[in-house]
Design an enzyme around this catalytic site. Structure first.
Site, short mmCIF file in Angstrom:
data_model
loop_
_atom_site.label_atom_id
_atom_site.label_comp_id
_atom_site.label_asym_id
_atom_site.label_seq_id
_atom_site.Cartn_x
_atom_site.Cartn_y
_atom_site.Cartn_z
N ASP A 83 42.82 45.04 44.56
CA ASP A 83 41.91 44.24 45.40
C ASP A 83 42.57 42.96 45.88
O ASP A 83 42.46 42.58 47.04
CB ASP A 83 40.66 43.83 44.60
CG ASP A 83 39.71 44.98 44.35
OD1 ASP A 83 40.15 46.13 44.41
OD2 ASP A 83 38.53 44.71 44.09
N ALA A 114 38.42 38.36 47.36
CA ALA A 114 38.49 37.56 48.59
C ALA A 114 38.23 36.09 48.29
O ALA A 114 38.91 35.19 48.81
CB ALA A 114 37.49 38.09 49.62
N1 LIG Z 1 30.14 34.19 48.12
C1 LIG Z 1 30.47 34.00 46.85
N2 LIG Z 1 30.33 32.78 46.28
C2 LIG Z 1 30.69 32.59 45.00
N3 LIG Z 1 31.16 33.56 44.17
C3 LIG Z 1 31.31 34.79 44.68
C4 LIG Z 1 30.97 35.07 46.04
N4 LIG Z 1 31.22 36.37 46.27
C5 LIG Z 1 31.68 36.88 45.09
N5 LIG Z 1 31.74 35.95 44.14
C6 LIG Z 1 32.12 36.16 42.73
O1 LIG Z 1 32.52 37.52 42.59
C7 LIG Z 1 31.62 38.24 41.71
C8 LIG Z 1 31.47 39.69 42.17
O2 LIG Z 1 32.69 40.36 41.92
P1 LIG Z 1 32.81 41.86 41.41
O3 LIG Z 1 31.79 42.11 40.36
O4 LIG Z 1 34.24 42.12 41.10
O5 LIG Z 1 32.37 42.71 42.66
P2 LIG Z 1 33.11 42.95 44.05
O6 LIG Z 1 34.46 42.36 43.92
O7 LIG Z 1 33.11 44.43 44.20
O8 LIG Z 1 32.28 42.31 45.09
C9 LIG Z 1 30.34 37.41 41.77
O9 LIG Z 1 29.56 37.60 40.61
C10 LIG Z 1 30.89 35.99 41.87
O10 LIG Z 1 31.32 35.52 40.62
C1 LIG Z 2 37.31 49.79 39.49
C2 LIG Z 2 38.48 49.03 40.12
O1 LIG Z 2 39.56 49.95 40.33
C3 LIG Z 2 38.11 48.46 41.48
C4 LIG Z 2 36.98 47.46 41.46
O2 LIG Z 2 36.70 47.04 42.79
P1 LIG Z 2 35.45 46.07 43.11
O3 LIG Z 2 35.65 44.82 42.33
O4 LIG Z 2 34.22 46.82 42.72
O5 LIG Z 2 35.53 45.83 44.57
C5 LIG Z 2 38.93 47.96 39.14
C6 LIG Z 2 40.27 47.33 39.51
O6 LIG Z 2 41.10 47.98 40.15
O7 LIG Z 2 40.49 46.17 39.11
MG LIG Z 3 35.82 42.56 42.30
#
Ligand SMILES: Nc1ncnc2c1ncn2[C@@H]1O[C@H](COP(=O)(O)OP(=O)(O)O)[C@@H](O)[C@H]1O
Ligand SMILES: C[C@@](O)(CCOP(=O)(O)O)CC(=O)O
Ligand SMILES: [Mg+2]
Length: 357
Positions: free
Chosen positions: A164, A122
């Site tokens: 995603d 996002a």
């Molecule tokens: N509000 C935010 N501000 C800045 N960076 C963000 C923010 N939200 C997410 N991120 C970035 O995305 C990372 C998390 O992504 P990820 O590990 O893929 O988990 P997910 O996509 O499931 O939330 C954070 O460590 C940061 O780098």
């Molecule tokens: C594990 C996976 O299938 C999804 C990861 O999703 P998230 O970043 O945890 O929201 C990895 C990917 O599809 O890139």
């Molecule tokens: Mg992610």
């Protein structure tokens, strides 16, 4: 200033397996990341990201030369945290043919970080949209999705699917299989999310599944069985009327598939005690089905329940920090009105910022 937002997502089915070419069905939910971008007259990039677990900080660094942020936090932590925004800036510069463009960027998000709701996608999607618009370039949501995928792929060392980022850019329910990305019709599913307050390490969890899959045929079979569940789940969605409330029969069949999918993810080692207890709490409260969402290891589960019971059950579950309903977000990336009051302009918080040339 340009302000764009993009939604997070839950996986109805198919995370992890999607990395190996199986289909997945993520659904965008109404929790959004909002990124405000103003063009600067130099090549610096200044970022304010107060939701980051580094307690919120402001960093400024020289854009095109790769200068290091000057902030009192260990460099690897900053790099890990800033990677997605950096990659979004690079994609925007590339799309606009403006390698030296500098930006003031502010990120706000109501998507928990690293919890399986696609906060990274996002932020990258909204960031690319706002930064390219500031440079006078308007990309289609599909083009943004493709660039956001490249950004995630780079930050996650080649371990990312298009799921995603495509879902966040397009909104609604989508189906992703390799580079074949489509939006699909789905009724408004009654998603309930449980959040354990924690996060998982996406890269490490994906690597763990990769190793299991390479080592054992039965783990490879588990991954392809997840693909079979997704294909059957899609058939259910395709037969449903997207404009009607989902029937009990549909919810119960989809829920059964979600339960099956969770069991296989658990077998692949990506669940956790708190995710499992939230899954069971939702089921015991009467949810049609429940599973972890995203990479796992900690973070969020998603349950299907049109009643308030799962949410209540989750609230009383040890290890569950928050439980909330999440509407399907029909809109993907979109432009928001910039704030009007002076105090709300981005990147004005100098708490830990230092100029670095
Ligand atoms: N509000 C935010 N501000 C800045 N960076 C963000 C923010 N939200 C997410 N991120 C970035 O995305 C990372 C998390 O992504 P990820 O590990 O893929 O988990 P997910 O996509 O499931 O939330 C954070 O460590 C940061 O780098
Ligand atoms: C594990 C996976 O299938 C999804 C990861 O999703 P998230 O970043 O945890 O929201 C990895 C990917 O599809 O890139
Ligand atoms: Mg992610």
């Amino acid at each position: 200033m340009t302000v764009s937002s993009a939604p997070g997502k839950v996986y109805l089915f198919g995370e992890h397996a999607v990395v190996y070419g199986e289909p997945a069905v993520p659904c965008a939910v109404e929790r959004r990341a909002t990124v405000s971008v103003s063009l600067r007259d130099d090549d610096h990039v200044r970022v304010r990201a107060e939701d980051l677990s580094l307690n919120g900080f402001t960093v400024e660094y020289s854009g095109s030369t790769g200068g290091r942020p000057d902030v009192d936090v260990p460099a690897p932590l900053v790099e890990a945290a800033m990677g997605y925004i950096d990659a979004a800036v690079e994609q925007a510069r590339d799309a606009a043919g403006a390698p030296d463009a500098g930006f003031d960027i502010s990120v706000e998000s109501d998507i928990p970080l690293g919890a399986g709701l696609g906060s990274s996608a996002a932020v990258v999607v909204a960031g690319i949209d706002a930064a390219t618009r500031e440079l006078g370039v308007e990309l289609s949501p599909r083009e943004i999705a493709e660039r956001a995928y490249k950004a995630e792929y780079e930050v996650q060392d080649g371990q990312a699917s298009r799921a995603d980022t495509f879902c966040s850019a397009m909104g609604g329910a989508v189906r992703v299989e390799g580079d074949d990305c489509r939006t699909i019709d789905a009724p408004a599913l009654p998603f309930v999310i449980g959040f354990d307050g924690g996060a998982g390490d996406t890269g490490a969890l994906v690597s763990g599944v990769r190793q299991l899959r390479e080592r054992y045929d039965f783990a490879a079979d588990t991954v392809s069985t997840i693909g079979d569940i997704v294909r059957r789940g899609e058939e259910l969605l395709a037969d449903a009327d997207p404009d009607e409330e989902p029937t009990e029969e549909l919810l119960s069949e989809l829920g059964g598939f979600m339960n099956f999918n969770h069991g296989l993810l658990e077998a692949l080692g990506v669940s956790s005690r708190s995710l499992d207890s939230m899954v069971w709490a939702a089921r015991e409260a009467g949810a049609h089905g429940a599973k972890l969402t995203g990479a796992g290891g900690g973070g969020c589960i998603v349950a299907l329940d049109p009643t308030p019971e799962s949410q209540t059950g989750l609230r009383f579950t040890p290890g569950c920090e928050d439980a909330f309903r999440a509407e399907l977000a029909t809109e993907g990336v979109r432009v928001e009105e910039p704030p009007t009051t002076d105090g709300e302009t981005p990147a004005t918080d100098d708490s830990s910022a230092e100029e670095s040339a």
